[in-house]
Design a protein around this motif. Structure first.
Motif, short mmCIF file in Angstrom:
data_model
loop_
_atom_site.label_atom_id
_atom_site.label_comp_id
_atom_site.label_asym_id
_atom_site.label_seq_id
_atom_site.Cartn_x
_atom_site.Cartn_y
_atom_site.Cartn_z
N CYS A 184 1.45 6.43 -3.62
CA CYS A 184 2.55 7.07 -4.35
C CYS A 184 3.16 6.02 -5.29
N LEU A 190 5.57 0.95 -0.03
CA LEU A 190 4.59 0.88 1.06
C LEU A 190 3.19 1.26 0.58
N ARG A 191 3.05 1.60 -0.70
CA ARG A 191 1.76 2.06 -1.22
C ARG A 191 0.66 1.07 -0.89
N GLY A 210 4.32 5.05 7.20
CA GLY A 210 3.36 5.34 6.15
C GLY A 210 2.32 6.31 6.70
N GLU A 211 1.39 6.71 5.83
CA GLU A 211 0.40 7.71 6.26
C GLU A 211 -0.89 7.01 6.67
N CYS A 243 0.08 2.16 5.12
CA CYS A 243 -0.10 3.44 4.43
C CYS A 243 -1.38 3.47 3.62
N ARG A 271 -1.84 5.79 1.23
CA ARG A 271 -1.62 6.46 -0.06
C ARG A 271 -1.06 5.50 -1.09
N TYR A 287 5.92 5.50 -6.67
CA TYR A 287 7.31 5.05 -6.53
C TYR A 287 7.54 4.20 -5.29
N CYS A 288 6.59 4.16 -4.37
CA CYS A 288 6.91 3.65 -3.03
C CYS A 288 6.35 2.26 -2.76
FE1 SF4 Z 1 3.67 7.65 -0.16
FE2 SF4 Z 1 4.95 7.86 2.23
FE3 SF4 Z 1 2.94 6.09 1.86
FE4 SF4 Z 1 5.24 5.68 0.65
S1 SF4 Z 1 4.93 5.70 2.84
S2 SF4 Z 1 3.16 5.46 -0.25
S3 SF4 Z 1 5.92 7.77 0.19
S4 SF4 Z 1 2.78 8.33 1.78
#
Ligand code: SF4
Ligand code: SAH
Length: 335
Positions: A65, A70-71, A107-108, A61, A63, A67-68
């Motif tokens: 975020c 996978l950030r 993830g993104e 990922c 991003r 809370y996550c």
């Molecule tokens: Fe954000 Fe989704 Fe990546 Fe988690 S998987 S950090 S929620 S974009």
């Protein structure tokens, strides 16, 4: 809270509901709300539970975020991406189990052509609606996947409070998220959204706005699960969302969105392994999401800690114990 007041609120048309009505619901024990929510669910969706097969194909990922797990900034995580062949195998298992749709989640990351090919393969080999849940991308990428055959897209607004959204998503805005939802709807996707319950900084008024925002966005699917603190994130050690508030929220969501498909989320099943899914269905839910991710990969898909693995067997047993129906065939495989 009085029963009379709750009866009056549950008789309202969704478009008559005010924030004050939703706040009243959110301050009522879920066991009081459940019969109202369940009868609305049955009136609009019947006693059938839809089953989505989840394939978490990559934990990479870009991003951050807050809370996550996978950030991008979490360096404590081994990253993986399943091959096209592995994804097709997982989808084959899901198809065999009888799921209504397969959800490809990750993830993104930029993956337009590659994912388009995966979607094309799934559509040509299996007669299944394909749902994507891969974050924010350009309108061109959404269109490419739509052309490849993708039918639905899950993208949550996460929180309806713009300031809280900005604090949780460095460099991003709620406005941009809502624009993505609009673009996807415009392209003809059936769009699912949702938010988290119990995020640090959230209060009941924000939660009420989350619920009404889902209505205003006219979402086909709405997933609302508890926030669960993950150890490798800046929110490690924060208090988790609760099952009680999650179930109250689900009942309120059913009231405000009688036609929507509302899952009992995996996050709820993680908080309460024993009863999470069954209670979610009693509180107005009509969807379960068992995982078909290969176990080695699933262990690395740590958006939050201690993620429960909802299996097909498990999902079928829960649904049957409630006297509801499902599309599942009993699998021979390990899933
Ligand atoms: Fe954000 Fe989704 Fe990546 Fe988690 S998987 S950090 S929620 S974009
Ligand atoms: N990357 C995509 C899809 C995968 S994340 C996206 O972000 O849209 C899927 C969902 O996991 C998110 O929408 C978020 O609501 C949820 N999630 C992430 N971290 C979580 C946490 N710590 N607790 C509960 N839910 C979480």
């Amino acid at each position: 809270m009085s029963i009379k007041k709750i009866t009056q609120i549950f008789a309202l048309d969704p478009w008559e509901l005010t924030e004050a009505d939703i706040l009243t619901v959110l301050q009522t024990p879920w066991q009081v709300l459940a019969p109202y929510a369940r009868s609305l669910a049955e009136a609009h969706k019947g006693r059938h539970v839809f089953v989505r097969g989840l394939v978490e194909f990559s934990n990479i990922c870009r991003r951050n975020c807050r809370y996550c797990g996978l950030r991008f900034q979490n360096k404590n995580l081994h990253r993986y991406r399943l091959t096209q062949e592995e994804i097709l195998q997982a989808v084959a298992c899901a198809r065999q189990a009888g799921v209504d749709t397969v959800v490809l989640q990750s993830g993104e990351v930029p993956c337009a052509a590659w994912l388009g090919e995966v979607v094309r393969q799934i559509k040509s080999q299996f007669n299944l609606p394909v749902t994507l849940s891969v974050g924010e991308h350009s309108a061109e990428d959404y269109a490419l996947w739509r052309d490849a055959g993708a039918d639905r897209y899950l993208i949550k607004h996460e929180t309806a409070d713009a300031a809280l959204y900005a604090a949780l998503h460095p460099g991003h805005s709620l406005q941009e998220r809502l624009r993505a939802i609009g673009t996807l709807q415009h392209l003809g996707y059936e769009v699912g959204g949702g938010f988290m319950i119990g995020l640090p900084g959230q209060n009941l008024a924000i939660l009420a706005r989350d619920i009404l925002l889902c209505r205003d966005l006219r979402l086909s699917m709405i997933g609302a699960g508890p926030f669960l603190a993950q150890d490798d994130t800046p929110l490690a050690g924060e208090r988790n969302g609760t099952t009680e508030m999650t179930l109250r929220t689900m009942a309120a969501l059913r009231l405000a969105n009688p036609e929507a498909n509302i899952p009992a989320t995996t996050a709820l099943a993680t908080l309460d392994a024993q009863n999470g899914q069954a209670n979610g269905l009693w509180a107005g839910g009509n969807v379960l999401m068992p995982s078909f991710t290969p176990p080695e990969a699933a262990a690395l898909y740590t958006i939050y800690d201690n993620k429960n693995r909802v299996s097909v067997r498990n999902a079928a047993a829960v649904i049957e114990s409630l006297g509801m129906t499902h599309p599942l065939k009993m699998p021979d495989s390990e899933y």
